[in-house]
Design an enzyme around this catalytic site. Structure first.
Site, mmCIF file in Angstrom:
data_model
loop_
_atom_site.group_PDB
_atom_site.id
_atom_site.type_symbol
_atom_site.label_atom_id
_atom_site.label_comp_id
_atom_site.label_asym_id
_atom_site.label_seq_id
_atom_site.Cartn_x
_atom_site.Cartn_y
_atom_site.Cartn_z
ATOM 1 C CB CYS A 13 -0.673 1.391 -2.053
ATOM 2 S SG CYS A 13 -0.853 -0.166 -1.158
ATOM 3 C CE LYS A 40 3.494 4.471 7.717
ATOM 4 N NZ LYS A 40 3.956 3.224 8.290
ATOM 5 C CB VAL A 53 -2.689 2.471 2.870
ATOM 6 C CG1 VAL A 53 -2.724 3.726 3.698
ATOM 7 C CG2 VAL A 53 -1.477 2.444 1.949
ATOM 8 C CB SER A 70 -5.662 -5.217 0.398
ATOM 9 O OG SER A 70 -4.741 -6.273 0.247
HETATM 10 N N1 LIG Z 1 -0.836 -7.059 3.770
HETATM 11 C C1 LIG Z 1 -1.198 -5.682 3.599
HETATM 12 C C2 LIG Z 1 -0.046 -4.954 2.901
HETATM 13 C C3 LIG Z 1 -0.324 -3.470 2.724
HETATM 14 C C4 LIG Z 1 0.980 -2.684 2.460
HETATM 15 O O1 LIG Z 1 2.095 -3.248 2.471
HETATM 16 N N2 LIG Z 1 0.838 -1.379 2.218
HETATM 17 C C5 LIG Z 1 2.011 -0.531 2.047
HETATM 18 C C6 LIG Z 1 1.867 0.416 0.864
HETATM 19 S S1 LIG Z 1 1.731 -0.446 -0.675
HETATM 20 C C7 LIG Z 1 2.164 0.376 3.270
HETATM 21 O O2 LIG Z 1 1.187 0.893 3.765
HETATM 22 N N3 LIG Z 1 3.402 0.595 3.709
HETATM 23 C C8 LIG Z 1 3.677 1.518 4.761
HETATM 24 C C9 LIG Z 1 4.619 0.963 5.789
HETATM 25 O O3 LIG Z 1 4.848 -0.262 5.788
HETATM 26 O O4 LIG Z 1 5.113 1.744 6.591
HETATM 27 C C10 LIG Z 1 -2.499 -5.596 2.794
HETATM 28 O O5 LIG Z 1 -2.755 -6.511 2.008
HETATM 29 O O6 LIG Z 1 -3.276 -4.649 3.005
#
Ligand SMILES: N[C@@H](CCC(=O)N[C@@H](CS)C(=O)NCC(=O)O)C(=O)O
Length: 225
Positions: A13, A40, A53, A70
């Site tokens: 990620c 999860k 995450v 993040s």
């Molecule tokens: N806006 C969020 C985006 C985080 C994100 O998209 N993480 C992805 C992995 S790269 C995730 O956890 N995806 C799991 C899901 O959506 O089920 C940030 O900046 O933390």
């Protein structure tokens, strides 16, 4: 008061990786726990409002707080931890840096549909959108080696994993999103050498990303599994 920081993570990620880079640049000790995003765990769903995450769990004498998003996590690290400053002092410059951190996230959002499509027209329109965004970045870059010159900043922490992702993806497909952006390429190459970036992204990243894309039916891959 002593704090313990735990970063809930997934190895591939890029949003997680920016937080790892910020923590590593500042020399902050933390624990990294990788989870399976395809399955999860319940404890994760309880602390992550979007089920995404990274989450940074901040444990102190007052209990535990789970931070999500993040860029917010990066700002919290900058506000609370010692070590190198990762934002400029000047409020206007700092605001500009925050804007470019957000811009980085909009580049990543173009990945939706690009990663797995089998439709050449969708692939091409997404590819063009990503290339256009890197062309915007090209216009803002000055002398380098980093976004703001000689000092590494949170904008670098945000873009380094993005570059790594698109660079590896570029080797697996005909993406060519950096073809017309020499300054961006130089920035990308400087960041790839940075020890914090190498720690955050890991040497097995190209293999892991390739395996992930194959598993998710990325139809435009040049290489077989
Ligand atoms: N806006 C969020 C985006 C985080 C994100 O998209 N993480 C992805 C992995 S790269 C995730 O956890 N995806 C799991 C899901 O959506 O089920 C940030 O900046 O933390």
């Amino acid at each position: 008061m002593a704090q313990k920081l735990t970063l809930i993570s997934h190895k591939l990620c890029p949003y997680v990786q920016r937080a790892v880079i910020a923590l590593t640049e500042k020399g902050v000790p933390f624990e990294r726990i990788d989870i399976d995003l395809g399955n999860k765990p319940d404890w994760f769903l309880k602390i992550s409002p979007l089920g995404k995450v990274p989450v940074l769990v901040v444990a102190s004498g007052d209990g535990e707080v789970a931070l999500f998003e993040s860029n917010v996590i990066c700002e919290y690290i900058e506000d609370t931890q010692g070590g190198a400053k990762l934002h400029p002092q000047d409020p206007l410059k700092r605001a500009q840096h925050r804007a470019w951190m957000e811009f980085g996230s909009t580049i990543l959002s173009e990945l939706w549909g690009l990663e797995t499509t089998g439709d050449p027209a969708i692939f091409e329109s997404k590819r063009k959108a990503v290339a256009a965004k890197f062309a915007q970045v090209e216009k803002t870059l000055a002398a380098g080696p980093f976004f703001a010159g000689k000092d590494f900043s949170l904008v670098d922490a945000v873009f380094a994993p993005i570059f790594r992702y698109f660079d590896v993806f570029d080797q697996l497909t005909d993406l060519s999103v950096f073809a017309d952006t020499p300054k961006v390429r130089a920035w990308r190459d400087a960041l790839a050498q940075r020890p914090s970036v190498r720690t955050a992204v890991g040497p097995d990243y190209p293999q892991l990303l390739h395996a992930f894309l194959v598993r998710h039916n990325a139809h435009m891959l040049k290489l077989a599994a």
